[in-house]
Every structure is written in structure tokens, then in C-alpha cells.
Design an enzyme around this catalytic site. Sequence first.
Site, PDB file in Angstrom:
ATOM      1  N   LEU A 116      11.740 -32.146 -48.661  1.00  0.00           N
ATOM      2  CA  LEU A 116      12.279 -30.642 -48.614  1.00  0.00           C
ATOM      3  C   LEU A 116      12.386 -30.152 -50.184  1.00  0.00           C
ATOM      4  O   LEU A 116      12.730 -29.287 -49.833  1.00  0.00           O
ATOM      5  CB  LEU A 116      13.903 -31.497 -48.267  1.00  0.00           C
ATOM      6  CG  LEU A 116      14.298 -31.561 -46.684  1.00  0.00           C
ATOM      7  CD1 LEU A 116      14.987 -32.140 -46.476  1.00  0.00           C
ATOM      8  CD2 LEU A 116      13.371 -30.045 -45.602  1.00  0.00           C
ATOM      9  N   GLY A 117      12.464 -30.983 -51.375  1.00  0.00           N
ATOM     10  CA  GLY A 117      13.116 -30.696 -52.379  1.00  0.00           C
ATOM     11  C   GLY A 117      12.808 -31.933 -53.793  1.00  0.00           C
ATOM     12  O   GLY A 117      12.182 -32.844 -53.624  1.00  0.00           O
ATOM     13  N   GLN A 118      11.885 -31.094 -54.663  1.00  0.00           N
ATOM     14  CA  GLN A 118      12.101 -32.563 -55.998  1.00  0.00           C
ATOM     15  C   GLN A 118      12.618 -31.713 -56.912  1.00  0.00           C
ATOM     16  O   GLN A 118      12.919 -30.809 -57.279  1.00  0.00           O
ATOM     17  CB  GLN A 118       9.959 -32.261 -56.318  1.00  0.00           C
ATOM     18  CG  GLN A 118      10.105 -33.531 -55.717  1.00  0.00           C
ATOM     19  CD  GLN A 118       8.243 -33.613 -55.687  1.00  0.00           C
ATOM     20  OE1 GLN A 118       7.851 -32.182 -55.653  1.00  0.00           O
ATOM     21  NE2 GLN A 118       7.893 -34.553 -55.911  1.00  0.00           N
ATOM     22  N   GLY A 119      12.774 -32.946 -57.888  1.00  0.00           N
ATOM     23  CA  GLY A 119      14.406 -32.271 -58.860  1.00  0.00           C
ATOM     24  C   GLY A 119      13.671 -33.792 -59.846  1.00  0.00           C
ATOM     25  O   GLY A 119      13.655 -34.689 -59.651  1.00  0.00           O
ATOM     26  N   GLY A 120      14.160 -33.484 -61.103  1.00  0.00           N
ATOM     27  CA  GLY A 120      14.987 -34.411 -62.021  1.00  0.00           C
ATOM     28  C   GLY A 120      15.395 -35.846 -61.315  1.00  0.00           C
ATOM     29  O   GLY A 120      15.231 -36.687 -61.673  1.00  0.00           O
TER      30      GLY A 120
ATOM     31  N   GLY B 265      15.082 -36.670 -58.165  1.00  0.00           N
ATOM     32  CA  GLY B 265      14.321 -37.512 -57.371  1.00  0.00           C
ATOM     33  C   GLY B 265      13.833 -36.599 -56.384  1.00  0.00           C
ATOM     34  O   GLY B 265      13.682 -35.638 -56.380  1.00  0.00           O
TER      35      GLY B 265
ATOM     36  N   VAL C  99      13.488 -34.965 -52.033  1.00  0.00           N
ATOM     37  CA  VAL C  99      14.370 -35.601 -50.772  1.00  0.00           C
ATOM     38  C   VAL C  99      13.608 -35.222 -50.084  1.00  0.00           C
ATOM     39  O   VAL C  99      12.679 -33.895 -49.775  1.00  0.00           O
ATOM     40  CB  VAL C  99      15.174 -34.285 -50.836  1.00  0.00           C
ATOM     41  CG1 VAL C  99      16.484 -33.963 -49.738  1.00  0.00           C
ATOM     42  CG2 VAL C  99      16.363 -34.245 -52.043  1.00  0.00           C
TER      43      VAL C  99
ATOM     44  N   LYS D  65      17.415 -38.882 -49.678  1.00  0.00           N
ATOM     45  CA  LYS D  65      16.760 -38.544 -51.237  1.00  0.00           C
ATOM     46  C   LYS D  65      16.175 -40.192 -52.020  1.00  0.00           C
ATOM     47  O   LYS D  65      17.231 -41.072 -51.851  1.00  0.00           O
ATOM     48  CB  LYS D  65      18.084 -38.791 -52.222  1.00  0.00           C
ATOM     49  CG  LYS D  65      18.476 -38.034 -53.583  1.00  0.00           C
ATOM     50  CD  LYS D  65      19.382 -37.045 -54.540  1.00  0.00           C
ATOM     51  CE  LYS D  65      20.154 -38.234 -54.330  1.00  0.00           C
ATOM     52  NZ  LYS D  65      21.348 -36.986 -55.506  1.00  0.00           N
TER      53      LYS D  65
ATOM     54  N   ASP E 266      28.531 -29.984 -62.439  1.00  0.00           N
ATOM     55  CA  ASP E 266      27.156 -28.975 -62.344  1.00  0.00           C
ATOM     56  C   ASP E 266      26.675 -28.675 -60.786  1.00  0.00           C
ATOM     57  O   ASP E 266      26.485 -28.067 -60.251  1.00  0.00           O
ATOM     58  CB  ASP E 266      25.862 -30.629 -61.912  1.00  0.00           C
ATOM     59  CG  ASP E 266      24.517 -29.651 -62.357  1.00  0.00           C
ATOM     60  OD1 ASP E 266      24.569 -28.868 -62.626  1.00  0.00           O
ATOM     61  OD2 ASP E 266      23.263 -30.180 -62.264  1.00  0.00           O
TER      62      ASP E 266
END
Length: 688
Positions: A364-368, A370, A372, A386, A483
Site C-alpha cells: 500500500l505504501g512505503q516510507g521511512g 517501513g 505497509v 506495517k 507528525d
Amino acid sequence: MGEPMLPHGLPLRVVLLCSLVALFSIVTADEVQTAKPQCSNRCCDLTFSYPFGMNNTGNDCYFEEEYYNFLIFCDNSTNPPTPYITDKSTNIQILNISIENHEISIMVFVAKDCYDLSGGTSYNNDPRFTLPIFPISHAKNKFIAVGCDVYATFTGRQGSTYVTGCLSSCDSISDVINGSCSGIGCCETSIPRNAYRYNISVTSYNNHRGVWGFNPCGYAFVAADSFFSFSTDDLYKPPFDEVPIVLDWLIPKETCDDAKKNPTTYMCRENSNCTDAENGNGYQCHCLEGFQGNPYLQNGCQDINECVISQPCIGLCTNLPGTYNCSCQEGSQGDGRKDGKGSRIFTDEELKKATDHYHESRILGQGGHGTVYRGILPNNMVVAIKKAKILDQSQVEEFINELIILSQINHRNVVKLIGCCFETEVPLLVYEFVTNGTLSDHIHKCGHESTLSWRARLRIAGETAGALSYLHSDASAQILHRDIKSTNILLDENYTAKVADFGASRLVPLDRTQLTTLVQGTLGYLDPEYLQSSQLTEKSDVYSFGVVLAELLTGLRALSFERAESERNLSSYFASAIKGERLFEIIDSRVLNEGNPKEIKEVAMLASRCLRVKGEDRPTMKEVAMELEGLMKVMDRHPWVNQSCDLEEAEQLLGERPSKCDGILKSNASGNDDSISNQVPFEIESGR
Ligand SMILES: *[C@@H]1O[C@H](CO)[C@@H](O)[C@H](O)[C@H]1NC(C)=O
Ligand SMILES: *[C@@H]1O[C@H](CO)[C@@H](O)[C@H](O)[C@H]1NC(C)=O
Ligand SMILES: *[C@@H]1O[C@H](CO)[C@@H](O)[C@H](O)[C@H]1NC(C)=O
Ligand SMILES: *[C@@H]1O[C@H](CO)[C@@H](O)[C@H](O)[C@H]1NC(C)=O
Ligand SMILES: *[C@@H]1O[C@H](CO)[C@@H](O)[C@H](O)[C@H]1NC(C)=O
Ligand SMILES: *[C@@H]1O[C@H](CO)[C@@H](O)[C@H](O)[C@H]1NC(C)=O
Ligand SMILES: *[C@@H]1O[C@H](CO)[C@@H](O)[C@H](O)[C@H]1NC(C)=O
Ligand SMILES: *[C@@H]1O[C@H](CO)[C@@H](O)[C@H](O)[C@H]1NC(C)=O
Ligand SMILES: *[C@@H]1O[C@H](CO)[C@@H](O)[C@H](O)[C@H]1NC(C)=O
Ligand SMILES: *[C@@H]1O[C@H](CO)[C@@H](O)[C@H](O)[C@H]1NC(C)=O
Ligand SMILES: *[C@@H]1O[C@H](CO)[C@@H](O)[C@H](O)[C@H]1NC(C)=O
Ligand SMILES: *[C@@H]1O[C@H](CO)[C@@H](O)[C@H](O)[C@H]1NC(C)=O
């Protein structure tokens, strides 16, 4: 694309079992007092605590009475050093000590009876064991004899002498079954209660004639339950000379009732309870329910913070000495306790199945923080999973931080955590799947009019403010999100807001209103005062929320390098538009169409107050939430008549309002700046 940080269905709100798993190692290790001050509580790998202790002169480190003591020696002439206790100058090696279970494991000798080829005795050892202060655990040990011509007895004394034991006789090694100690080659029996001392004796009927070839010795011992697993190899030769046994330790000689009569020697301290030992002669102390620690130490039994550890409430949780109190949030009903449903620990296998082995198509998504994944549980429930990046310690800490934070939170506008998995080397968190993407997706639709009506925007702002107000002032400890941004506000199918991603969040101790921290956050949303001072307060979240409010009003991104330099930074662009009475020039076209200028102005003023440079000049989240709620109520009572052009006041204040009054729809102000990654995760060292 905006920065991809934590995408859809991420974060939050924890599960009770998860916090149990994660927290016991953390919370208890730090908070529970085990040793007396100035006293060593460790000999190599063995840790122990009062009433056990070493001879640290003058510090009263161990408990001692006229006829016995709890003194531990650490022999550092061996490598590794060996802890032992002494009985009449016999050193008894200690393996481990459990204060909570009142158990101590020690090493004892094996009794052996060996023969030579002609049937003569080659070796015989019948060890005795005595330790007058602690009884042998009848529940955790067994008496075992091994051999094909063996007769072994266990002799104890309890007033009068008693004997128990077993015998094993067999002709052929082929009759012997590995793993089975049921009379062929191996026999066992249980240990009676209240045994403090024993003699073991091993003899044979035929001096091992006929079986000597595969079994020259008989042997017997008392050992901790699962220590020994019999195999045919053990007939050739005893595999060990010493074995571990478990003793039940207690404060010897007195019953609770007797001990209580003499308060100066009574060992159970505050918040503890005394029980007469179930095995042996003496008493034991236990922390009362709701407390944990060492009942033999002053203030050793410490209150358990159930609100953090077991998260028993669905509503507000208040920790109290020995217990906790659940209460409902305003407007809901019940006793606030939850029944434990929903909360669970997933296995690695289950989550692999749910995500098709973490297949790319499920990302679904990737980021700093981890990656998902979209997961489907066997009951067809869709979840967001996650997964931390492999073995990045700081991420593991963030995950655990998120668990701790979320264990404090229960709110309809905070994403729910369904479960977790700690089986793998990287932790996994499982959240409810929030179907309709992030607020950012909906505000910043490249080339399309936003899907969000003015009414929906106000409601989402109000819901987000409500969730933040709850985190700041109603949760059992103050929580700063740190955040807040439109990509961390998720929308469900009804466009209900769900605040997500608590990886960077902080719990604020009750007596502190500000924290000095590593500056963390997202450029464009980051409180300038916090950036400068590293002093984190609740007003930093207020600032970030102000930016989100400005985004909702203008449809512009918080930071965009597509815009002219003076307009890049939404918070300064927004402030200068208000100052220059040009507010309506930067308001999103859909908002202009649907909104009452007075309402728009009011919300804009609220945003600009949130964006004030000095934190103390900003409103609290509670004030913001109440103001937005008030606005919604007025709106519902007096639905705005679109045709009204009663704008004089607003125009004077805020500049000319274009749009529907004169039929010209101004549209190029709505942000069409999707193409650059403009929200950079941002960290700098604080100057501490
Ligand atoms: C404890 O240590 C002191 C000083 O080393 C010594 O005099 C004393 O005998 C020790 N006590 C025991 C019980 O070993
Ligand atoms: C061993 O114990 C003695 C006395 O407690 C201490 O003086 C010595 O430093 C210890 N040696 C080591 C290697 O720890
Ligand atoms: C205690 O010692 C036994 C024997 O070495 C070991 O199997 C057991 O795991 C130990 N228990 C703890 C809690 O360390
Ligand atoms: C064990 O044996 C010793 C001497 O062999 C004897 O004095 C003692 O009473 C015996 N103990 C028991 C419990 O039978
Ligand atoms: C029993 O186990 C031992 C070692 O664990 C092995 O050498 C032996 O072959 C086994 N015997 C049988 C009958 O399986
Ligand atoms: C304390 O111990 C007594 C008996 O040992 C027991 O009846 C009582 O329930 C215990 N109280 C608590 C609060 O655990
Ligand atoms: C628990 O909370 C309820 C509701 O807020 C309150 O009425 C009650 O007095 C509280 N109990 C304690 C022991 O604080
Ligand atoms: C939002 O949810 C509705 C169903 O409630 C769906 O039709 C729509 O496509 C969704 N929009 C997005 C952007 O996911
Ligand atoms: C959306 O609203 C409908 C109607 O009120 C409700 O049945 C549904 O459960 C809501 N969906 C979610 C995800 O809360
Ligand atoms: C955005 O503008 C505000 C107000 O002028 C300022 O405090 C902040 O540092 C700016 N942020 C960035 C990333 O330039
Ligand atoms: C008035 O506003 C509502 C939504 O607030 C909209 O559905 C309606 O079409 C508008 N009417 C006109 C005439 O613009
Ligand atoms: C709107 O577009 C026109 C022409 O493209 C441009 O001159 C004007 O500056 C734009 N206005 C804003 C607010 O971006």
C-alpha cells in the site's frame, strides 16, 4: 507524488496483548526494584535479590537468623565464576533463583553402582543431600533410576524415616524404548512433600550379570522434571555426574501467624501478603494483586500501571494504587472496560498468508518507517500490515514506541490497531484498513476538483482537532503526536478522519510541560519555535494542525517547489495573504463555491492563530476543537444560502472575493503542484 511516508491504512491504536508482550521486558526491567542499595545482585549469569545476597560488608545484603542465612558466595577463581550456597562447609552450586516463584535450582550428585566383567563392584557412590532450610520441590522434580539390573531407593525423614524408589530389570537392549522411562531400562517415581534431606541408594540383584555388555552401571538421581530424557545410550554410561534439582525456598520455621506477632522480624513488606508454604515449614511473601516486584524489600511491591500494561479500558483509563478505573468518554455508555476482543497476537505464518508472502502487489505504501501491506485475514477482514525494514534497530524502537503510545489511546478518530506479531526478527503491526486513502490524496487531486465538500472539510478538521485534543488532555498521560500532516490523516468510506502514525509520538510525564528532543517532523508542518529551541510542547502539534487547516482552505500543499519562491511555504504564504487582505484569492474554488465567506474567514483566522510564531500565542487543541464544533453547529442551524452576496465586511478585511457573485470562478489558485516530492522527512540534531 507527495512523499510516501506512511500511506493508507497505517497506524494505530494498540492491542492489549501486544502491549503485554512488548512492555513486560521494558517496563518491568526498569521500574521494579529488585536489589538492596549497595548490594551486589549478580554472580556471572545468576541474578538474585533479597533475601538472597552476598557478603557486602556492613550493608545487610542478605537475610540471616541464628541458625540459617541466605548468603550467596561467588567463587571467582573459576571461569566463569560460580555462585554457591554453603551447608556445613559443603558448597552447593546455584543455577538460578526465582524470587517470584520461590524456587532455587542447584546441582546435586548422581548415585552410581558399577560392576566389572566378573561381577565385582568397581564403583559405588550413594550421595546424601541435606539443606536444612529449603525443601525439595515435590512438584518440579522426579526420582529416576537407570539400568537393566537396578534397584534404587530414596530415603527421607519426616518425623520417622520413609523409603520410596523403583526398580528396573531387562534382558536385552532391544526391549528398551527411547524417551520412555516406564520400567524397562529406566524407572521413575515422584518425590514426597516436605523432603529436606534424602539418602539415595543404588544396588543390583545380579551384579549386572547378563546385561553388563550394554549396561555396566546402575544409577539414580533426583532431577528437575524435564531435565532428563532417557535413551539407550544412557545404559552404557551415566551421561552426567551432577544434575539440577529445584528447591522451594521460604522463610524457615515460622507460620505467617507466628511471624506477624514479631513485626521486627516479619519479612513481608508493604502491599504484600503472607502465605504459609505449601511445601516445607515456613512462610512466603507475595505482592498483592495489582502490584509487582520484591515483597521482601521496603517499597519492593510497586503498583502496576494497568492502563499501560494491559490496557483494560475501552474508554478513559486512570491508574490507581493496586487497580485502575475505567470511565466512559463523554457521550458514550457502559463501564468503559473492554472485553479483550480484537486484540490478538498474530503468528508469522498467518500474516504471510494474509499478504500472499508479502507480495509486491499488496504494497500500500512505503516510507521511512517501513512498508505497509494490504492483508486479508481468513475471516475476509481486510487489514493493513506495517512491517519494519529488516533489522533497523531505530525502527524496532519506533514500533515499540507506537505500541506504548497506542496502548493509551482509544478514540474513534484514531486508527485502530488490531494486533501484532513479534515472531519474526522484524516486528509487524496490524491495523484496521482505512479504505479511502489519506486526506492529502483528497485535497490535492491533480487536475481535478477536490472530492471534499466544504462541509466535509470542516468536519474532518473538527474530528482531527478532537482526536488531538484527546491526546493532549484526556488520555491517561499527555501524548504529543509530533507528525501531524495531511498524509497522516486517513479517511474511511464515510470520510471520517482517522489520525495515524504514532511512531514519532511522545508521552509527556505528568510534571513536565515541555520536552527537549531530537527535532523531528515534516518540513512545511514543523513548528518553527520547536525547530529553533528543540523544546517540544503541545503547541507544536497545534502549529502542524494549523498547516493542515490552511491546506483544507486553500487546497495548496504545505510546501511546493512548483510555486513562486515567496509562495512555496504555505504557512508564510497564507499569513501574507491574510495580512495583505488577499485571503479569498488563495481559497480553494470548491470552498469558495460552497462556503459562507464569514465561515471561511472564521476558519482562516483560526488557522492563522494556530500558525503564530510563538507557541504560547497559539490556542490549545481543545479550544480549536470547540471552535470548529461551534461552527458546525451554526452551519447546521443556518444552512448557507449560496446566492447571498453579503460580503462587504469580509471584503474590507480580506480583499476582494471573486467567484460566484459575479459568476467568475477563479480556479488557478488551487494547488496543481503534485509532481514534486515536497514533504521531506526531516531530522536534525538538537543542540543539547
Ligand atoms: C563477610 O565478610 C567479612 C569481611 O570480609 C568477614 O569478616 C565475614 O566473616 C564474612 N561473613 C561471612 C558469613 O562469610
Ligand atoms: C575475586 O573476588 C575478590 C574478593 O571478592 C576480588 O578482590 C577480586 O577482584 C575478584 N577477582 C575478579 C577477577 O573478579
Ligand atoms: C534455571 O536453570 C535451569 C537449569 O540450568 C534452566 O534450564 C532454566 O532455564 C533456568 N531458568 C531460568 C529462569 O533461568
Ligand atoms: C542417610 O545416611 C546417613 C548415614 O549413612 C544417616 O545418618 C542418615 O540418617 C540417613 N538419612 C536418612 C534421611 O535416612
Ligand atoms: C536412541 O537414541 C540414541 C541417541 O539419542 C540412538 O543412538 C539410538 O540409536 C536410539 N535407539 C533407538 C532404538 O532408536
Ligand atoms: C492473603 O493471604 C490470605 C491467606 O494466605 C488469603 O486468604 C487472602 O485472600 C490474601 N489476600 C490477598 C489480598 O491476596
Ligand atoms: C472511577 O471513575 C468513576 C467515573 O469517572 C468515578 O465516579 C469513581 O469515583 C472513580 N473511582 C475511583 C476509585 O476513583
Ligand atoms: C471512497 O469510498 C467510496 C465508497 O464509499 C468509493 O466509491 C470511492 O471510490 C472512494 N474514493 C477513493 C478515493 O478511494
Ligand atoms: C459509514 O456510514 C454508514 C451509515 O451510517 C455505516 O453503516 C457504516 O458502518 C459506516 N462505515 C464505517 C467504516 O464506519
Ligand atoms: C515556513 O514559514 C514559516 C513562517 O514564515 C517559517 O517559520 C518556517 O520556517 C517556514 N518553513 C520552511 C520549511 O521554510
Ligand atoms: C448551494 O450549496 C450546496 C452545497 O452546499 C450545493 O449542493 C448547491 O448546489 C448550491 N446551490 C447553488 C445554487 O449553487
Ligand atoms: C492565474 O493564472 C494567470 C494566468 O495563467 C496568472 O497570471 C495568475 O498569476 C494566476 N494567479 C494565481 C493566483 O496563481
